[in-house]
Design a protein around this motif. Structure first.
Motif, short mmCIF file in Angstrom:
data_model
loop_
_atom_site.label_atom_id
_atom_site.label_comp_id
_atom_site.label_asym_id
_atom_site.label_seq_id
_atom_site.Cartn_x
_atom_site.Cartn_y
_atom_site.Cartn_z
N GLY A 1 15.17 -11.67 -27.29
CA GLY A 1 15.00 -11.69 -25.72
C GLY A 1 14.69 -9.84 -25.42
O GLY A 1 12.85 -9.73 -24.36
N LEU A 2 15.15 -9.26 -26.16
CA LEU A 2 14.59 -7.69 -25.59
C LEU A 2 14.24 -6.95 -26.27
O LEU A 2 13.22 -6.76 -26.14
N VAL A 3 14.01 -7.68 -27.36
CA VAL A 3 12.77 -6.93 -28.59
C VAL A 3 11.35 -7.63 -27.87
O VAL A 3 10.85 -6.50 -27.97
N PHE A 4 11.86 -9.34 -27.48
CA PHE A 4 10.47 -9.46 -26.99
C PHE A 4 9.69 -8.65 -25.80
O PHE A 4 8.16 -8.93 -25.09
N GLY A 5 10.81 -8.14 -24.79
CA GLY A 5 10.59 -7.79 -23.65
C GLY A 5 9.83 -6.28 -23.46
O GLY A 5 9.17 -5.56 -22.49
N LEU A 6 10.43 -5.75 -24.82
CA LEU A 6 10.32 -4.24 -24.68
C LEU A 6 8.87 -4.49 -25.40
O LEU A 6 8.29 -3.81 -25.39
N LEU A 7 8.33 -5.02 -26.00
CA LEU A 7 7.02 -5.51 -26.35
C LEU A 7 6.40 -5.92 -25.41
O LEU A 7 4.66 -5.71 -25.77
N GLN A 8 6.56 -6.10 -24.41
CA GLN A 8 5.68 -6.52 -23.29
C GLN A 8 4.93 -5.50 -23.05
O GLN A 8 4.25 -4.66 -22.46
N PHE A 9 5.57 -4.02 -22.60
CA PHE A 9 5.53 -2.92 -22.54
C PHE A 9 4.61 -2.39 -23.84
O PHE A 9 3.84 -1.30 -23.43
N SER B 1 2.90 -3.69 -26.14
CA SER B 1 1.56 -5.09 -25.75
C SER B 1 0.51 -4.44 -23.97
O SER B 1 -0.35 -3.83 -24.80
N THR B 2 1.34 -3.29 -23.42
CA THR B 2 0.63 -3.03 -22.19
C THR B 2 -0.26 -1.72 -22.88
O THR B 2 -1.29 -1.52 -22.29
#
Length: 115
Positions: A73-81, A83-84
């Motif tokens: 979840g933390l990795v996916f959350g950081l990947l949101q940034f 990808s932005t």
């Protein structure tokens, strides 16, 4: 026509706006913009909603520890940034290469017709 230093009348400005809005060049400009922006927006929203849905319904998957206290979840959350920033970078490069030159050419044509 009016000299370059004098503002056009509201009627002249409205007529110029109508001409540009109805021109083939402007339609092409809008089409190019939509062909880039809409798919990117859809892709990002899909990625975002997958992340939210996984967070809401796949607790075991999202809380899986990859190493130390770093979870999926933390990795996916950081990947949101990430990808932005990636989408922003892609848009800026695309706009500089494709969109802006076409918009500037249209603006130059319109300004040239005012002179």
């Amino acid at each position: 026509m009016t000299p370059a230093s004098v503002e056009p009348s509201p009627d002249e400005a409205a007529e110029t706006y109508r001409e540009v809005h109805e021109s083939a060049e402007f339609e092409e400009l809008k089409r190019r913009f939509r062909r880039f922006v809409f798919p990117m927006t859809a892709l990002f929203l899909a990625w975002y909603f997958v992340y939210v849905l996984l967070g809401a319904y796949a607790h075991d998957f999202m809380s899986h520890k990859l190493f130390g206290n770093i979870t999926t979840g933390l990795v996916f959350g950081l990947l949101q940034f990430v990808s932005t920033f990636a989408i922003t970078l892609l848009y800026v490069r695309w706009a500089n290469r494709v969109f802006d030159p076409a918009a500037e050419a249209l603006a130059a044509r319109v300004k040239g017709s005012d002179a």
